[in-house]
Scaffold this motif. Structure first.
Motif, mmCIF file in Angstrom:
data_model
loop_
_atom_site.group_PDB
_atom_site.id
_atom_site.type_symbol
_atom_site.label_atom_id
_atom_site.label_comp_id
_atom_site.label_asym_id
_atom_site.label_seq_id
_atom_site.Cartn_x
_atom_site.Cartn_y
_atom_site.Cartn_z
ATOM 1 N N HIS A 15 -35.968 -14.441 38.517
ATOM 2 C CA HIS A 15 -35.506 -15.534 39.546
ATOM 3 C C HIS A 15 -36.443 -16.789 39.218
ATOM 4 O O HIS A 15 -35.838 -17.985 39.238
ATOM 5 N N ALA A 72 -35.655 -18.345 35.723
ATOM 6 C CA ALA A 72 -34.488 -19.173 36.002
ATOM 7 C C ALA A 72 -34.620 -20.453 36.405
ATOM 8 O O ALA A 72 -34.191 -21.508 36.044
ATOM 9 N N ASP A 73 -35.558 -20.589 37.334
ATOM 10 C CA ASP A 73 -35.579 -21.862 38.415
ATOM 11 C C ASP A 73 -36.377 -22.611 37.686
ATOM 12 O O ASP A 73 -36.245 -24.011 37.612
ATOM 13 N N THR A 109 -36.959 -22.623 34.063
ATOM 14 C CA THR A 109 -36.494 -23.016 32.686
ATOM 15 C C THR A 109 -34.827 -23.293 32.749
ATOM 16 O O THR A 109 -34.261 -23.858 31.674
ATOM 17 N N GLY A 110 -34.085 -22.957 33.672
ATOM 18 C CA GLY A 110 -32.568 -23.072 33.633
ATOM 19 C C GLY A 110 -32.087 -21.881 32.752
ATOM 20 O O GLY A 110 -30.728 -21.766 32.839
ATOM 21 N N LEU A 111 -32.665 -21.067 32.126
ATOM 22 C CA LEU A 111 -32.115 -19.816 31.529
ATOM 23 C C LEU A 111 -31.177 -18.956 32.461
ATOM 24 O O LEU A 111 -31.968 -18.854 33.454
ATOM 25 N N THR A 112 -30.342 -18.400 31.910
ATOM 26 C CA THR A 112 -29.367 -17.364 32.863
ATOM 27 C C THR A 112 -29.955 -16.049 32.540
ATOM 28 O O THR A 112 -30.887 -15.785 31.544
ATOM 29 N N GLN A 133 -29.033 -14.762 29.149
ATOM 30 C CA GLN A 133 -29.890 -15.436 28.034
ATOM 31 C C GLN A 133 -31.240 -14.672 27.838
ATOM 32 O O GLN A 133 -31.656 -14.551 26.924
ATOM 33 N N TYR A 157 -45.134 -20.863 34.431
ATOM 34 C CA TYR A 157 -44.567 -19.679 34.850
ATOM 35 C C TYR A 157 -45.755 -18.854 35.172
ATOM 36 O O TYR A 157 -45.595 -17.969 36.338
ATOM 37 N N THR A 183 -40.790 -22.637 44.230
ATOM 38 C CA THR A 183 -39.783 -23.615 43.618
ATOM 39 C C THR A 183 -39.147 -24.599 44.150
ATOM 40 O O THR A 183 -38.739 -25.678 43.622
ATOM 41 N N SER A 218 -27.498 -24.249 47.730
ATOM 42 C CA SER A 218 -28.845 -24.363 47.440
ATOM 43 C C SER A 218 -29.378 -25.637 48.309
ATOM 44 O O SER A 218 -29.018 -26.708 48.110
#
Length: 281
Positions: A30, A33-34, A36-39, A42, A57, A74, A83
């Motif tokens: 989580h 993802a917040d 970097t935007g990676l899912t 991914q 990170y 975040t 959100s």
């Protein structure tokens, strides 16, 4: 050589596990993802991808391992699929409060209505209801200027600025007589003497203004009940989130003020969570 996503995730999960953080793997993903935007897909399918913000990170993981809530790191918290920006002046939205949203939606129609949220914080209750009820318009009030500002930012981000007025004020004092169809609040309800013993994630990061309910936990409910009949239209609806042990004391306050059809809704754990009532005709 750059640190990879897979290596960073493994190290993060190990650190969170060692710190006793529940759901360490989920938390590590989580936060990544917040940042970097990676899912998640991914992360799993391309673990050798270089992680450009590895130092940031690691710092985030250190903060989470020390007990800081992820939303404070975040700056955002998901609530009912939306959100919301969270700041030092606002309560961290919690899933328990979704019971209030469910109760309002279940008991009120979807026609035009004017709603106010007292102690709005992030605006999560008001703005979620405006999202789910497009014909409604609303006002959010908070004593904290910072909280009111945060709620305005959230309204703008969600495309609701044209239907929501967010302002600084004390409870319903600035609202006009008989101007509301619905009045809601998740006010501070924790006994003052209990505050020092709260979980650190609450005690150290949520603002005391949003937690302190006075010596018996009922100060805010007295203030709201004392003015609710003035601002509600005859037959208007009142919805209050409560502590698990306030299922009798809060209804008693409303009964003394002449409210009727008083009911208590429980959460999924069987604890009293929301009191609903109708203003006299």
């Amino acid at each position: 050589m750059s640190e990879t996503v897979g290596a960073a995730l493994r190290a993060a999960a190990d650190a969170l596990n060692a710190a006793g953080i529940p759901g360490a793997v989920w938390e590590a993903r989580h936060l990544l993802a917040d940042l970097t935007g990676l899912t998640p897909t991914q992360m799993l399918t391309d673990p050798d991808r270089p992680l450009d913000r590895a130092a940031t990170y690691r710092a985030w993981i250190e903060r989470r391992a020390a007990g800081e809530p992820s939303s404070r790191i975040t700056g955002f918290r998901d609530f009912r699929g939306l959100s919301f920006r969270v700041t030092a002046e606002t309560l961290d939205p919690r899933v328990d409060s979704e019971v209030l949203v469910d109760t309002v939606v279940a008991q009120c129609g979807d026609g035009p209505a004017r709603i106010a949220d007292l102690g709005t914080g992030t605006g999560c209750l008001l703005l979620t209801l405006l999202t789910e009820r497009p014909a409604w318009r609303g006002i959010g009030v908070d004593l904290s200027f910072g909280a009111a500002r945060t709620a305005r930012e959230n309204a703008a981000r969600l495309g609701l600025a044209g239907r929501a007025v967010l302002l600084r004020g004390s409870w319903s004092h600035a609202l006009a007589d008989a101007s509301l169809d619905i009045l809601i609040s998740n006010p501070p309800y924790i006994l003052r003497a209990v505050l020092p013993g709260l979980d650190a994630a609450v005690r150290d990061y949520d603002p005391a203004l949003a937690l302190d309910g006075g010596t018996d936990g009922l100060d805010a409910y007295r203030a709201i009940a004392g003015d609710a009949r003035r601002v509600l239209k005859p037959g208007g609806r009142l919805f209050l989130e409560i502590g698990w042990d306030q299922g009798q004391s809060v209804p008693a306050l409303l009964t003394a003020r002449g409210f009727r059809d008083i009911a208590v809704t429980q959460d999924d754990g069987g604890r009293d969570r929301v009191v609903s009532a109708t203003a006299p005709q």
